[in-house]
Scaffold this motif. Structure first.
Motif, PDB file in Angstrom:
ATOM      1  N   ASP A 116      -1.447  14.526   2.187  1.00 28.81           N
ATOM      2  CA  ASP A 116      -1.259  14.232   0.765  1.00 28.81           C
ATOM      3  C   ASP A 116      -1.647  12.804   0.400  1.00 28.81           C
ATOM      4  O   ASP A 116      -2.259  12.566  -0.643  1.00 28.81           O
ATOM      5  N   LYS A 117      -1.271  11.841   1.241  1.00 28.95           N
ATOM      6  CA  LYS A 117      -1.498  10.429   0.945  1.00 28.95           C
ATOM      7  C   LYS A 117      -2.077   9.727   2.180  1.00 28.95           C
ATOM      8  O   LYS A 117      -1.652   9.991   3.307  1.00 28.95           O
ATOM      9  N   VAL A 118      -3.009   8.833   1.933  1.00 29.05           N
ATOM     10  CA  VAL A 118      -3.605   8.029   3.000  1.00 29.05           C
ATOM     11  C   VAL A 118      -3.568   6.566   2.565  1.00 29.05           C
ATOM     12  O   VAL A 118      -3.809   6.258   1.397  1.00 29.05           O
ATOM     13  N   PHE A 119      -3.260   5.683   3.494  1.00 28.17           N
ATOM     14  CA  PHE A 119      -3.362   4.261   3.185  1.00 28.17           C
ATOM     15  C   PHE A 119      -3.862   3.498   4.407  1.00 28.17           C
ATOM     16  O   PHE A 119      -3.696   3.927   5.544  1.00 28.17           O
ATOM     17  N   HIS A 120      -4.528   2.390   4.148  1.00 29.30           N
ATOM     18  CA  HIS A 120      -4.958   1.498   5.228  1.00 29.30           C
ATOM     19  C   HIS A 120      -5.197   0.101   4.671  1.00 29.30           C
ATOM     20  O   HIS A 120      -5.452  -0.077   3.473  1.00 29.30           O
ATOM     21  N   CYS A 121      -5.074  -0.895   5.541  1.00 27.82           N
ATOM     22  CA  CYS A 121      -5.169  -2.297   5.142  1.00 27.82           C
ATOM     23  C   CYS A 121      -6.086  -3.057   6.098  1.00 27.82           C
ATOM     24  O   CYS A 121      -5.972  -2.900   7.320  1.00 27.82           O
ATOM     25  N   ASN A 122      -6.974  -3.863   5.533  1.00 24.65           N
ATOM     26  CA  ASN A 122      -7.886  -4.672   6.366  1.00 24.65           C
ATOM     27  C   ASN A 122      -8.511  -3.835   7.471  1.00 24.65           C
ATOM     28  O   ASN A 122      -8.434  -4.177   8.655  1.00 24.65           O
ATOM     29  N   VAL A 139      -5.049   4.785  -0.759  1.00 25.23           N
ATOM     30  CA  VAL A 139      -4.928   3.389  -1.190  1.00 25.23           C
ATOM     31  C   VAL A 139      -5.389   2.484  -0.064  1.00 25.23           C
ATOM     32  O   VAL A 139      -4.960   2.627   1.080  1.00 25.23           O
ATOM     33  N   THR A 140      -6.278   1.571  -0.414  1.00 19.50           N
ATOM     34  CA  THR A 140      -6.778   0.575   0.530  1.00 19.50           C
ATOM     35  C   THR A 140      -6.356  -0.797   0.026  1.00 19.50           C
ATOM     36  O   THR A 140      -6.623  -1.143  -1.126  1.00 19.50           O
ATOM     37  N   ALA A 141      -5.672  -1.572   0.860  1.00 16.17           N
ATOM     38  CA  ALA A 141      -5.217  -2.900   0.443  1.00 16.17           C
ATOM     39  C   ALA A 141      -5.943  -3.981   1.233  1.00 16.17           C
ATOM     40  O   ALA A 141      -6.162  -3.844   2.439  1.00 16.17           O
ATOM     41  N   LEU A 142      -6.307  -5.042   0.550  1.00 19.42           N
ATOM     42  CA  LEU A 142      -6.984  -6.169   1.198  1.00 19.42           C
ATOM     43  C   LEU A 142      -6.779  -7.424   0.366  1.00 19.42           C
ATOM     44  O   LEU A 142      -6.419  -7.359  -0.815  1.00 19.42           O
ATOM     45  N   ARG A 143      -7.015  -8.558   1.002  1.00 20.88           N
ATOM     46  CA  ARG A 143      -7.052  -9.832   0.283  1.00 20.88           C
ATOM     47  C   ARG A 143      -8.509 -10.275   0.283  1.00 20.88           C
ATOM     48  O   ARG A 143      -9.010 -10.779   1.285  1.00 20.88           O
ATOM     49  N   LYS A 198       5.049 -11.565  -4.146  1.00 19.84           N
ATOM     50  CA  LYS A 198       5.578 -12.753  -3.457  1.00 19.84           C
ATOM     51  C   LYS A 198       4.558 -13.898  -3.423  1.00 19.84           C
ATOM     52  O   LYS A 198       4.249 -14.453  -2.371  1.00 19.84           O
ATOM     53  N   LEU A 199       3.999 -14.200  -4.570  1.00 17.35           N
ATOM     54  CA  LEU A 199       3.034 -15.286  -4.741  1.00 17.35           C
ATOM     55  C   LEU A 199       1.700 -15.029  -4.048  1.00 17.35           C
ATOM     56  O   LEU A 199       0.855 -15.923  -3.948  1.00 17.35           O
ATOM     57  N   ILE A 200       1.518 -13.821  -3.538  1.00 20.83           N
ATOM     58  CA  ILE A 200       0.259 -13.476  -2.872  1.00 20.83           C
ATOM     59  C   ILE A 200      -0.535 -12.505  -3.752  1.00 20.83           C
ATOM     60  O   ILE A 200      -0.020 -11.472  -4.174  1.00 20.83           O
ATOM     61  N   THR A 201      -1.762 -12.874  -4.040  1.00 24.89           N
ATOM     62  CA  THR A 201      -2.645 -11.990  -4.790  1.00 24.89           C
ATOM     63  C   THR A 201      -3.465 -11.154  -3.820  1.00 24.89           C
ATOM     64  O   THR A 201      -3.990 -11.674  -2.842  1.00 24.89           O
ATOM     65  N   PHE A 202      -3.532  -9.857  -4.072  1.00 28.54           N
ATOM     66  CA  PHE A 202      -4.320  -8.977  -3.215  1.00 28.54           C
ATOM     67  C   PHE A 202      -4.990  -7.922  -4.076  1.00 28.54           C
ATOM     68  O   PHE A 202      -4.738  -7.815  -5.281  1.00 28.54           O
ATOM     69  N   GLN A 203      -5.871  -7.167  -3.458  1.00 27.39           N
ATOM     70  CA  GLN A 203      -6.594  -6.109  -4.170  1.00 27.39           C
ATOM     71  C   GLN A 203      -6.209  -4.746  -3.592  1.00 27.39           C
ATOM     72  O   GLN A 203      -5.977  -4.620  -2.379  1.00 27.39           O
ATOM     73  N   ALA A 224       0.845  -1.199   0.000  1.00 32.17           N
ATOM     74  CA  ALA A 224       0.000   0.000   0.000  1.00 32.17           C
ATOM     75  C   ALA A 224       0.878   1.247   0.000  1.00 32.17           C
ATOM     76  O   ALA A 224       0.582   2.233  -0.687  1.00 32.17           O
ATOM     77  N   VAL A 225       1.964   1.189   0.755  1.00 35.64           N
ATOM     78  CA  VAL A 225       2.906   2.313   0.792  1.00 35.64           C
ATOM     79  C   VAL A 225       3.496   2.550  -0.599  1.00 35.64           C
ATOM     80  O   VAL A 225       3.563   3.687  -1.084  1.00 35.64           O
TER      81      VAL A 225
END
Length: 232
Positions: free
Chosen positions: A140-146, A172-176, A219-224, A59-60
């Motif tokens: 300027d930038k925001v990110f968060h995960c799960n 940017v929001t990251a999740l699996r 690294k073999l991990i698919t995420f959104q 996300a960073v």
């Protein structure tokens, strides 16, 4: 008769097991959203390291952080994303902000970010998202995960984020999604707010534009990754 009794006890035992699993799922779900000083909370921090670290670091990267940006991480947990973002804020004006509702996570991240905090490069708040004490139009930038599935009100949360962002700022929001769906099937979340389309609709309703979700791989991990741009 004996067969009926045996069957009844089997059904009762299965019902009891299902109730136990449901209670456990609810307990874990609450700890994921708000870790506390407990065995379950400690286990959740281990889960964060295994599940969230790759998401936060990516996300960073996807935020395209510049050396002089002001960057905010929501629901920062133990601080993996904060540490990754801090390395990119090399200009004197560069600043890192973090918000987490859990006192446990706030204290843990504060220890990991002790040096940056002491130099004034990072400020962490133990606060509810809607009440975060950050000035309007400064980020300027925001990110968060799960993170967003635990917000009591998606629109209120989205509105609070939009308030603190500068015009043209990126979130940017990251999740699996596969993992999120499994958690939802075990009733770890309440309602339908875990669904990406519900979250994205909330973002659009408060003024974010170019809201989109992309599939990524690391690294073999698919995420959104869900992207959104703040427009005032």
């Amino acid at each position: 008769m004996e067969g009926q009794i045996a069957l009844r006890f089997q059904v009762q035992g299965l019902t009891g097991l299902e109730r136990h699993e449901e209670m456990l799922a609810n307990k874990v779900g609450k700890q994921l959203g708000h870790p506390t000083y407990s065995l379950t909370g400690w286990l959740v921090t281990k889960f964060f390291k295994w599940q969230n670290q790759i998401l936060e670091e990516n996300a960073v990267k996807l935020c395209n952080i510049q050396p002089n940006d002001t960057v905010l991480e929501l629901g920062h947990g133990p601080g993996f994303g904060l540490q990754a973002a801090a390395q990119l804020l090399t200009a004197p004006e560069g600043k890192l902000l973090g918000v987490d509702y859990s006192q446990y996570m706030h204290e843990m991240a504060s220890k990991h970010m002790k040096e940056q905090i002491s130099r004034g490069k990072a400020v962490l708040y133990c606060s509810d998202l809607v009440a975060m004490p950050i000035e309007e139009s400064t980020v300027d930038k925001v990110f968060h995960c799960n993170c967003y599935y635990f917000w009591p009100d998606l629109k209120a949360g989205a509105r609070a984020i939009h308030r603190v962002m500068k015009p043209g700022g990126t979130m940017v929001t990251a999740l699996r999604l596969e993992s999120v769906k499994k958690a939802a099937s075990k009733n770890m979340f309440s309602g339908e707010s875990w669904r990406p389309e519900v979250y994205m609709e909330a973002l659009q309703s408060v003024g974010f534009t170019d809201v989109r979700m992309e599939n990524k791989r690391e690294k073999l991990i698919t995420f959104q990754a869900i992207f959104a741009t703040a427009v005032k």
